[in-house]
Structures are given as structure tokens and as C-alpha cells.
Design a protein around this motif. Structure first.
Motif, PDB file in Angstrom:
ATOM      1  N   ASN A 145      -8.561  12.250 -10.276  1.00  0.00           N
ATOM      2  CA  ASN A 145      -9.330  11.085 -10.724  1.00  0.00           C
ATOM      3  C   ASN A 145      -8.553  10.273 -11.741  1.00  0.00           C
ATOM      4  O   ASN A 145      -8.532   9.037 -11.694  1.00  0.00           O
ATOM      5  N   LYS A 169      -9.432   5.898  -2.415  1.00  0.00           N
ATOM      6  CA  LYS A 169      -8.852   4.629  -2.866  1.00  0.00           C
ATOM      7  C   LYS A 169      -8.603   3.797  -1.604  1.00  0.00           C
ATOM      8  O   LYS A 169      -7.920   4.247  -0.676  1.00  0.00           O
ATOM      9  N   THR A 212       0.763   7.678  -6.162  1.00  0.00           N
ATOM     10  CA  THR A 212      -0.372   8.587  -6.372  1.00  0.00           C
ATOM     11  C   THR A 212       0.043  10.013  -6.046  1.00  0.00           C
ATOM     12  O   THR A 212      -0.184  10.958  -6.829  1.00  0.00           O
ATOM     13  N   LYS A 256       0.284   4.649  -2.353  1.00  0.00           N
ATOM     14  CA  LYS A 256       0.069   6.029  -1.865  1.00  0.00           C
ATOM     15  C   LYS A 256       1.165   6.947  -2.383  1.00  0.00           C
ATOM     16  O   LYS A 256       0.901   8.083  -2.781  1.00  0.00           O
ATOM     17  N   TRP A 301       0.827  -1.208   0.000  1.00  0.00           N
ATOM     18  CA  TRP A 301       0.000   0.000   0.000  1.00  0.00           C
ATOM     19  C   TRP A 301       0.867   1.266   0.000  1.00  0.00           C
ATOM     20  O   TRP A 301       0.453   2.304  -0.512  1.00  0.00           O
ATOM     21  N   LEU A 319      -5.926   8.352  -9.825  1.00  0.00           N
ATOM     22  CA  LEU A 319      -6.492   7.267  -9.011  1.00  0.00           C
ATOM     23  C   LEU A 319      -6.982   6.117  -9.884  1.00  0.00           C
ATOM     24  O   LEU A 319      -6.861   4.948  -9.504  1.00  0.00           O
ATOM     25  N   ASN A 320      -7.521   6.453 -11.059  1.00  0.00           N
ATOM     26  CA  ASN A 320      -8.015   5.388 -11.937  1.00  0.00           C
ATOM     27  C   ASN A 320      -6.888   4.647 -12.635  1.00  0.00           C
ATOM     28  O   ASN A 320      -7.086   3.536 -13.130  1.00  0.00           O
TER      29      ASN A 320
END
Ligand code: SAM
Length: 292
Positions: free
Chosen positions: A286, A251, A25, A22, A18, A289-290
Motif C-alpha cells: 500500500n 492501480k 512498483t 509497473k 505505464w 502504491l500510494n
């Protein structure tokens, strides 16, 4: 999960898969933010752009994925490497033992304007929010606490600037752990910690209901938590939406690929109420994140 034994001087052992999500992103957003704002003049002057790291760590992280240990750049170092770059960096960290690594990072980048603040993030962020003229300053703030350290009152001040984009790694598992199954087992410290992070004590009514079962002696055993992870997440999203003009669907980050209970929810909140700013920031976030 958050073991800190045998940590080398400039490193900081805490992460898993994870962590990579993060950090990737955040890094992508930092780049896109600077590209979008760099040449955007405000009365012929571009905005001053600041990166604020509320829980900065050391600049490096040791992570373990499928039993393999590796070291990756942490949020502070990634922010320094972003190109086009920020005008200013503000690294906040509480622990004395992490200061040396942050100061080395400062020496490594002598041409960057880096401020290091050793303090509790809540105190420091409230001061930082007051320190700038937000009319001509824009910032990205990364909030990456281990647990329930971030207070709602701090988020309120951040939102009031109307100029800070916030990535907040919300500690879902940490919150869930604090919520004892039986309300009688909630001590005052736990209750206060939950209320501080959520900014309301409404959670007691929302998450706890009278037990459907009596105990061995026929007495009702009081209120029990009947909220799932999903319901808790919805409550957190609802709370953040009361504060920020726009909040994206978070997310959800898990410990392993096989998922299980969620560890964190990575939220993106926009404090600028202007429609143009919201649309631009939403589109970028967005898209990232996508794609991750
Ligand atoms: C998950 S780590 C941050 C990792 C960092 N974002 C990175 O990518 O390298 C959380 C950090 O917050 C620090 N910390 C804990 N409580 C704090 C507080 N109240 N205020 C500021 N920092 C705190 C810890 O010492 C730790 O370095």
C-alpha cells in the motif's frame, strides 16, 4: 501497441509510461520484501527467498513516452539488481528468440542462482509451485502477460502454496477487446479465453443483457454487453478475492496522462493466510502504491 518489429536482440519493444509505473512498483516491493524477510528466522533459519517472473521477456524494454524512445531495465534485470537480493531466480519465457538474452543475463550474473524455463507460463508455474517446500520458502511472483494468457487454474495453484506474493498486471483492455458488443459475435475461442482468465463463465450473465432495441425487422438482436470498464474491473477484483486471502485495490494504468480507457490493472495478491504476513505485505505494498 505491442509491435515487435525491428526489435534488437536483447530488447523487447512494447511499453509506454505505464511500463515505468509497473516496474518501479515491482522493484520497490522486491527490495522491501527482502529487507523484511532477510533476517527473519524460521526455527533459526531464514526463509529461502525466490523471485519468479512468469512472463520474463529479455531483461530490457524499449518504451515510447510522448514520442520519445528509450530503453529501461525490465523486470528480470531489476530483480537481479535488488539489494538485499533473492536466493534464487526463476525466469519463465515462452519465445525462443528471447532465450538468448536471458542466457546472457545469466552469464552476466554468474554468482546468482538463475533458472530459465522456456515454456508456457501456465505449465511452468504449476511445476514451480510443486517443486518447492513452501514451509521454508517465500516468493514474489510477477505476472506480466501481453494479453489473456494467464489461466485461472494457474492462479489457484499459486494461491495454494500459501507462500507467494503476486503482482499481476491484469490486461483490462485485452479482456474488454475480447468481449464483443453483441453476444452473437462471441466465438467459442473468445468465450473460452475469457472463461479461462476469469475462472468462471458467470461473466456471460453479468456482462450481457437482452438488447433494449429491436433490429430493422422487429427482431430482438439478442444479448449485448452493457458492462463498463469499471464493472468489469469490479468483477475481476471480486474473482481474485475469492482466491487470495488478501487482494489490494488495483492501480489502474492508462496509455497516456490524459487517461481515456484503462489499459491494465496492477493487482497485488497475498497467498499467505497468516494475519501477520498479510498485515506486513499489505503495509509495504500500500505504501508503494500510494507513493507512485
Ligand atoms: C509484457 S512482456 C514481459 C515484460 C517483462 N516483464 C519486462 O518487464 O521486461 C510479456 C512476455 O511474455 C512472453 N509470453 C507470451 N506468452 C507467454 C506464455 N504463454 N508463457 C510465457 N511467456 C509468454 C512474451 O514473449 C513476452 O516476452
Amino acid at each position: 501497441m505491442f509491435e515487435e518489429e525491428n526489435v534488437p536482440n536483447d530488447q523487447h519493444s512494447f511499453g509506454g509510461s505505464w511500463t515505468l509505473i509497473k516496474l518501479a512498483t515491482l522493484e520497490k516491493y522486491l527490495k522491501a520484501f527482502n529487507v523484511a524477510l532477510k533476517d527473519k528466522p524460521l526455527k533459526n533459519k531464514p526463509f529461502t527467498r525466490i523471485y519468479i517472473d512468469g512472463f520474463a521477456g529479455t531483461g530490457r524494454c524499449d518504451i515510447t513516452i510522448s514520442g520519445e524512445k528509450t530503453t529501461v531495465d525490465g523486470s528480470a534485470r531489476r530483480a537481479l539488481l535488488v539489494n538485499p537480493g533473492f536466493d534464487k531466480f526463476c525466469f519463465i519465457e515462452l519465445e525462443t528468440k528471447k532465450m538468448a538474452a536471458l542466457k546472457l543475463l545469466q552469464e552476466e550474473y554468474p554468482d546468482k542462482a538463475i533458472e530459465i524455463i522456456q515454456s508456457d507460463a501456465n505449465l511452468a508455474l504449476k511445476q514451480v509451485c510443486k517443486a518447492y517446500n513452501w514451509k521454508n520458502t517465500r516468493a514474489v511472483l510477477f505476472l506480466d502477460p501481453y494479453g489473456l494468457q494467464l489461466q485461472w487454474s494457474t492462479l489457484e495453484q499459486i494461491a495454494e502454496t500459501k507462500a507467494i506474493d503476486v503482482w499481476y498486471l491484469f490486461p483490462l483492455a485485452g479482456l474488454y477487446r475480447q468481449m464483443a458488443k453483441n453476444a452473437n459475435a462471441l466465438d467459442v475461442d473468445k468465450e473460452n479465453a475469457i472463461t479461462r482468465i476469469l475462472g468462471t463463465d458467470e461473466w456471460k450473465q453479468v456482462f450481457y443483457k437482452p438488447s433494449p432495441q429491436d433490429d430493422l425487422f422487429g427482431y430482438n438482436s439478442g444479448n449485448v454487453r452493457d458492462a463498463s470498464h469499471k464493472e468489469i474491473l469490479q468483477f475481476v477484483s471480486h474473482r481474485l478475492n475469492t482466491l487470495f486471502p488478501a487482494v489490494l485495490e488495483p492501480k489502474i494504468l492508462y496509455k497516456n496522462k490524459d487517461r481515456g480507457a484503462p489499459l491494465f490493472a496492477l493487482y497485488f495478491g497475498i497467498s499467505n493466510p497468516g494475519q501477520k504476513a498479510i498485515v506486513a505485505a499489505k503495509n509495504i505494498a500500500n505504501h508503494i502504491l500510494n507513493s507512485i
